[in-house]
Design a protein around this motif. Structure first.
Motif, PDB file in Angstrom:
ATOM      1  N   TRP A 234      -8.505  -7.282   4.922  1.00 13.77           N
ATOM      2  CA  TRP A 234      -8.068  -7.077   3.547  1.00 13.77           C
ATOM      3  C   TRP A 234      -6.810  -7.914   3.299  1.00 13.77           C
ATOM      4  CZ3 TRP A 234      -7.161  -3.895   7.586  1.00 13.77           C
ATOM      5  CH2 TRP A 234      -5.847  -3.486   7.825  1.00 13.77           C
ATOM      6  N   GLU A 236      -2.861  -7.765   1.836  1.00 12.38           N
ATOM      7  CA  GLU A 236      -1.736  -6.896   1.478  1.00 12.38           C
ATOM      8  C   GLU A 236      -1.185  -7.290   0.094  1.00 12.38           C
ATOM      9  OE1 GLU A 236      -0.546  -4.289   2.793  1.00 12.38           O
ATOM     10  OE2 GLU A 236      -1.456  -4.227   4.793  1.00 12.38           O
ATOM     11  N   ARG A 242      -4.702  -9.304   6.452  1.00 10.31           N
ATOM     12  CA  ARG A 242      -4.644  -8.371   7.574  1.00 10.31           C
ATOM     13  C   ARG A 242      -6.067  -8.108   8.057  1.00 10.31           C
ATOM     14  NH1 ARG A 242      -0.451  -4.776   7.895  1.00 10.31           N
ATOM     15  NH2 ARG A 242      -1.482  -4.151   9.840  1.00 10.31           N
ATOM     16  N   ASP A 255      -9.204   5.065   4.619  1.00  6.47           N
ATOM     17  CA  ASP A 255      -7.738   5.114   4.732  1.00  6.47           C
ATOM     18  C   ASP A 255      -7.097   4.051   3.849  1.00  6.47           C
ATOM     19  OD1 ASP A 255      -7.976   7.171   6.546  1.00  6.47           O
ATOM     20  OD2 ASP A 255      -7.717   5.881   8.319  1.00  6.47           O
ATOM     21  N   LEU A 256      -7.678   2.871   3.813  1.00  9.45           N
ATOM     22  CA  LEU A 256      -7.144   1.795   2.976  1.00  9.45           C
ATOM     23  C   LEU A 256      -7.254   2.135   1.498  1.00  9.45           C
ATOM     24  CD1 LEU A 256      -8.517  -1.335   4.883  1.00  9.45           C
ATOM     25  CD2 LEU A 256      -6.105  -0.734   4.582  1.00  9.45           C
ATOM     26  N   GLY A 258      -7.122   5.068   0.224  1.00  9.11           N
ATOM     27  CA  GLY A 258      -6.058   6.015  -0.066  1.00  9.11           C
ATOM     28  C   GLY A 258      -4.719   5.319  -0.202  1.00  9.11           C
ATOM     29  N   ARG A 259      -4.485   4.301   0.620  1.00  7.74           N
ATOM     30  CA  ARG A 259      -3.200   3.604   0.569  1.00  7.74           C
ATOM     31  C   ARG A 259      -3.078   2.726  -0.660  1.00  7.74           C
ATOM     32  NH1 ARG A 259      -0.862  -0.979   3.140  1.00  7.74           N
ATOM     33  NH2 ARG A 259      -2.584  -1.359   4.579  1.00  7.74           N
ATOM     34  N   PHE A 260      -4.198   2.100  -1.047  1.00  2.00           N
ATOM     35  CA  PHE A 260      -4.164   1.208  -2.205  1.00  2.00           C
ATOM     36  C   PHE A 260      -4.438   1.949  -3.517  1.00  2.00           C
ATOM     37  CE2 PHE A 260      -4.576  -2.046   1.031  1.00  2.00           C
ATOM     38  CZ  PHE A 260      -3.826  -3.090   0.524  1.00  2.00           C
ATOM     39  N   GLY A 261      -4.910   3.197  -3.422  1.00  2.00           N
ATOM     40  CA  GLY A 261      -5.200   3.956  -4.631  1.00  2.00           C
ATOM     41  C   GLY A 261      -6.439   3.470  -5.363  1.00  2.00           C
ATOM     42  N   ILE A 264      -9.558  -2.342  -2.831  1.00  2.00           N
ATOM     43  CA  ILE A 264      -8.812  -2.957  -1.732  1.00  2.00           C
ATOM     44  C   ILE A 264      -8.933  -4.476  -1.872  1.00  2.00           C
ATOM     45  CG2 ILE A 264      -8.572  -3.091   0.772  1.00  2.00           C
ATOM     46  CD1 ILE A 264     -10.295  -0.451   0.821  1.00  2.00           C
TER      47      ILE A 264
END
Length: 290
Positions: A234, A236, A242, A255-256, A258-261, A264
């Motif tokens: 992905w 950043e 990354r 998980d990604l 959730g982190r990016f909302g 991705i």
């Protein structure tokens, strides 16, 4: 899927063959169903061609039990041989004859051959049907070898590196021919170094290394069983790329998210290919060298 519960076209148990001090085939077991396209994959010298030669009755074995279309190839009759077609790695057609003359000549060897003109068309040699074999390109000669392998309408077709020298268009046309033969009920055993070809054609395959089968099954099942971790990649927010190698790519993507909302950036998920699995099983992958 397994061979159990199906009538077998090829049944091999404990097959062994030595050449002097070299063991070419070291205890191979195979069960190939009627109507199946079965792949034999392995590096040069793994024992694939020797196995095919034994199945065809062209080479004696040192040990083991082999049944092909209900008979032992070592004692196969002329009638049995007419039911088995083969395409060798080496060319066998006489150079002075034309394509049409050669296919028609070979058709006379079989009790119920396919129509020669149809076969010439199937392998894409219509425009060179009246050309002498010595004037053909290497790829065209290879197509002729395939024509001679199928002219007898075999129940079992043994293909030893059949598309070597084919251009991409000719290879795809050959794939269509193999699928059509399989749909007609022909059992096909294919050795090839083209992993894309194996994945496109075979129902099941065996990977052979040093005369032994190291893995067997459907291509997808082998990828699932022997594949290395998937790679999730992905971008950043600062634009830097990354990547993560993981055995649980779905969880990593969740998980990604959730982190990016949500979406991705630059997301890709790369799973192991059949080639990755093949190289790993035969000890040729970069991972095994590290």
């Amino acid at each position: 899927m397994t061979a159990q519960g199906y009538e077998l076209a090829v049944d091999v148990r404990g097959l062994r063959k030595r050449y002097g001090g070299l063991t070419a085939v070291d205890g191979i077991d195979l069960g190939i169903r009627r109507g199946e396209v079965f792949g034999l994959l392995g590096p040069n010298g793994a024992g694939k061609s020797t196995t095919v030669e034994i199945l065809q009755g062209n080479r004696d074995r040192d040990a083991g039990e082999v049944t092909v279309l209900g008979s032992d190839p070592a004692t196969g009759t002329r009638a049995w041989r007419s039911r088995v077609g083969i395409v060798w790695q080496d060319e066998s057609a006489p150079a002075e004859l034309t394509v049409r003359e050669t296919v028609r000549h070979f058709a006379r060897y079989y009790p119920r051959p396919r129509d020669p003109e149809e076969v010439i068309g199937l392998v894409g040699l219509e425009t060179t049907a009246d050309s002498r074999i010595k004037a053909l390109s290497g790829g065209q000669r290879r197509r002729l070898d395939v024509a001679l392998g199928v002219i007898g309408g075999p129940e079992l077709l043994l293909l030893d590196e059949p598309t070597t020298g084919f251009d991409p268009a000719a290879r795809r046309r050959f794939w269509s021919l193999i699928r059509a033969l399989a749909d007609e009920g022909t059992t096909i055993v294919l050795t090839t170094h083209y992993l894309e070809e194996a994945e496109a054609l075979v129902h099941r395959l065996a990977v052979v290394a040093k005369g032994r089968i190291v893995a067997e099954g459907e291509p997808g099942a082998l990828r699932e069983r022997y594949g290395t971790e998937a790679t999730v990649a992905w971008t950043e927010p600062d634009g830097s790329p990354r990547a993560l190698r993981t055995g649980t790519p779905t969880r990593a993507v969740a998980d990604l998210m959730g982190r990016f909302g949500g979406e991705i950036p630059g997301l890709t998920v790369t799973r192991p290919t059949l080639e990755d699995v093949y190289l790993r099983l035969t000890g040729q992958s970069q991972e095994d060298e590290r």
